[in-house]
Design a protein around this motif. Sequence first.
Motif, PDB file in Angstrom:
ATOM      1  N   VAL A 113       0.842  -1.204   0.000  1.00 28.64           N
ATOM      2  CA  VAL A 113       0.000   0.000   0.000  1.00 28.64           C
ATOM      3  C   VAL A 113       0.877   1.255   0.000  1.00 28.64           C
ATOM      4  O   VAL A 113       0.621   2.213  -0.751  1.00 28.64           O
ATOM      5  N   LEU A 114       1.938   1.262   0.813  1.00 27.76           N
ATOM      6  CA  LEU A 114       2.843   2.414   0.859  1.00 27.76           C
ATOM      7  C   LEU A 114       3.527   2.641  -0.491  1.00 27.76           C
ATOM      8  O   LEU A 114       3.650   3.783  -0.956  1.00 27.76           O
ATOM      9  N   ILE A 115       3.978   1.551  -1.119  1.00 23.53           N
ATOM     10  CA  ILE A 115       4.646   1.678  -2.425  1.00 23.53           C
ATOM     11  C   ILE A 115       3.684   2.223  -3.468  1.00 23.53           C
ATOM     12  O   ILE A 115       4.026   3.110  -4.256  1.00 23.53           O
ATOM     13  N   LEU A 116       2.450   1.707  -3.483  1.00 27.89           N
ATOM     14  CA  LEU A 116       1.478   2.153  -4.475  1.00 27.89           C
ATOM     15  C   LEU A 116       0.986   3.571  -4.198  1.00 27.89           C
ATOM     16  O   LEU A 116       0.626   4.302  -5.125  1.00 27.89           O
ATOM     17  N   LEU A 117       0.992   3.975  -2.934  1.00 26.22           N
ATOM     18  CA  LEU A 117       0.550   5.330  -2.585  1.00 26.22           C
ATOM     19  C   LEU A 117       1.626   6.367  -2.879  1.00 26.22           C
ATOM     20  O   LEU A 117       1.372   7.395  -3.511  1.00 26.22           O
ATOM     21  N   LYS A 122       7.954   2.903 -10.419  1.00 24.09           N
ATOM     22  CA  LYS A 122       6.804   2.457 -11.206  1.00 24.09           C
ATOM     23  C   LYS A 122       7.247   1.331 -12.122  1.00 24.09           C
ATOM     24  O   LYS A 122       8.448   1.051 -12.245  1.00 24.09           O
ATOM     25  N   VAL A 123       6.285   0.702 -12.770  1.00 17.51           N
ATOM     26  CA  VAL A 123       6.599  -0.371 -13.712  1.00 17.51           C
ATOM     27  C   VAL A 123       7.491   0.179 -14.826  1.00 17.51           C
ATOM     28  O   VAL A 123       7.209   1.231 -15.401  1.00 17.51           O
ATOM     29  N   VAL A 136      11.429  -3.175 -12.884  1.00 23.10           N
ATOM     30  CA  VAL A 136      10.135  -3.481 -12.271  1.00 23.10           C
ATOM     31  C   VAL A 136       9.154  -3.935 -13.349  1.00 23.10           C
ATOM     32  O   VAL A 136       8.879  -3.208 -14.303  1.00 23.10           O
ATOM     33  N   LYS A 137       8.658  -5.155 -13.208  1.00 20.59           N
ATOM     34  CA  LYS A 137       7.705  -5.712 -14.165  1.00 20.59           C
ATOM     35  C   LYS A 137       6.266  -5.597 -13.675  1.00 20.59           C
ATOM     36  O   LYS A 137       5.345  -5.393 -14.464  1.00 20.59           O
ATOM     37  N   GLU A 138       6.063  -5.744 -12.368  1.00 25.84           N
ATOM     38  CA  GLU A 138       4.701  -5.680 -11.825  1.00 25.84           C
ATOM     39  C   GLU A 138       4.767  -5.350 -10.340  1.00 25.84           C
ATOM     40  O   GLU A 138       5.628  -5.848  -9.626  1.00 25.84           O
ATOM     41  N   ILE A 139       3.844  -4.487  -9.897  1.00 25.48           N
ATOM     42  CA  ILE A 139       3.718  -4.149  -8.477  1.00 25.48           C
ATOM     43  C   ILE A 139       2.391  -4.699  -7.992  1.00 25.48           C
ATOM     44  O   ILE A 139       1.325  -4.246  -8.408  1.00 25.48           O
ATOM     45  N   ASN A 158       6.958  -6.988  -0.394  1.00 22.67           N
ATOM     46  CA  ASN A 158       6.841  -5.538  -0.295  1.00 22.67           C
ATOM     47  C   ASN A 158       7.189  -4.992   1.084  1.00 22.67           C
ATOM     48  O   ASN A 158       7.570  -3.826   1.198  1.00 22.67           O
ATOM     49  N   GLY A 159       7.053  -5.823   2.138  1.00 20.89           N
ATOM     50  CA  GLY A 159       7.388  -5.346   3.481  1.00 20.89           C
ATOM     51  C   GLY A 159       8.855  -4.934   3.587  1.00 20.89           C
ATOM     52  O   GLY A 159       9.168  -3.771   3.859  1.00 20.89           O
ATOM     53  N   PRO A 160       9.789  -5.887   3.368  1.00 18.02           N
ATOM     54  CA  PRO A 160      11.212  -5.519   3.405  1.00 18.02           C
ATOM     55  C   PRO A 160      11.579  -4.474   2.363  1.00 18.02           C
ATOM     56  O   PRO A 160      12.424  -3.610   2.610  1.00 18.02           O
ATOM     57  N   LEU A 161      10.957  -4.536   1.174  1.00 16.39           N
ATOM     58  CA  LEU A 161      11.292  -3.587   0.105  1.00 16.39           C
ATOM     59  C   LEU A 161      10.939  -2.163   0.502  1.00 16.39           C
ATOM     60  O   LEU A 161      11.733  -1.236   0.294  1.00 16.39           O
ATOM     61  N   SER A 162       9.760  -1.980   1.097  1.00 19.10           N
ATOM     62  CA  SER A 162       9.334  -0.622   1.476  1.00 19.10           C
ATOM     63  C   SER A 162      10.157  -0.066   2.626  1.00 19.10           C
ATOM     64  O   SER A 162      10.243   1.156   2.805  1.00 19.10           O
ATOM     65  N   ASN A 163      10.762  -0.956   3.433  1.00 18.22           N
ATOM     66  CA  ASN A 163      11.564  -0.511   4.575  1.00 18.22           C
ATOM     67  C   ASN A 163      13.054  -0.400   4.252  1.00 18.22           C
ATOM     68  O   ASN A 163      13.848  -0.034   5.120  1.00 18.22           O
TER      69      ASN A 163
END
Length: 271
Positions: A113-117, A122-123, A136-139, A158-163
């Motif tokens: 959610v944080l990445i998309l917000l 982006k792709v 990045v191929k798909e989120i 996405n958890g580790p990636l966003s942090n």
Amino acid sequence: MNLENIDTEKWLDLGLEYGVKIIGAILIWIIGSWIIKKLVSTSKKLMTKSGYEDSLQGFLSSLISWGLKILLIITLLGTLGVPTTSFAAIIGAAGLAIGLALQGSLANFAGGVLILLFKPFKVGDYITGSGESGTVKEIRIFTTELATPQNRKVIVPNGPLSNSNIINYSANDLIRLDMIVGVSYDDDIKKTKEVLMNVLTSNPKVLKDPAPMVAVTELADSSVNFAVRGWVKNADYWDVHFENTEAVKLQLDAAGIEIPYPHQVEIHKES
């Protein structure tokens, strides 16, 4: 006293009491469903206007819809006289149990959610994050799919990636190409700078503005090191990297400028 009249009156009273409740519940369901539909539709329009990703729009719309429907059902049960306190307690306990069982998944969901917000990438962007690099191929809500330069598929939670620290190499249209070139202490600095600058200026993909630069960056143990820097379009980065690496070697060789490297010296013992 006529028992049949009493029973009839009792059933009529019960019918009126529950009939009113049932009619009220039906009206609440119809009006509530209409309101939920409008709220979900409005939220979709607002998310589209704000530029939310399609996958995030779909998930949040479903989340809003189901959350409001659960509240509507609890309201209906209360209207029919069913105690709702126990339902609220059951839902709370179930939510806590699910939350504890799915801590990792919820962290990945929150990260998605944080990445998309906030859109740190982006792709189509080339990024480094959570120890992985790729395009990045798909989120998705829980994971992000990358394709490495070797075209390997990498699924990153996405958890580790966003942090983690995210490096987005595609965020800007221009990118600076940096090279460090070491030459012998015996070679002329001015001449070396001219040769290296010629490598930059002779490549049409190296931009004239911002201007390229060659400068002495370090007097190392066995070489004089030069920083060779030129700005290129993002799409041209790797082409220029390979072209300039080859051109540096060829033009230094042509100018008689030595790039230091370890030499093996053979020692012959007299018999």
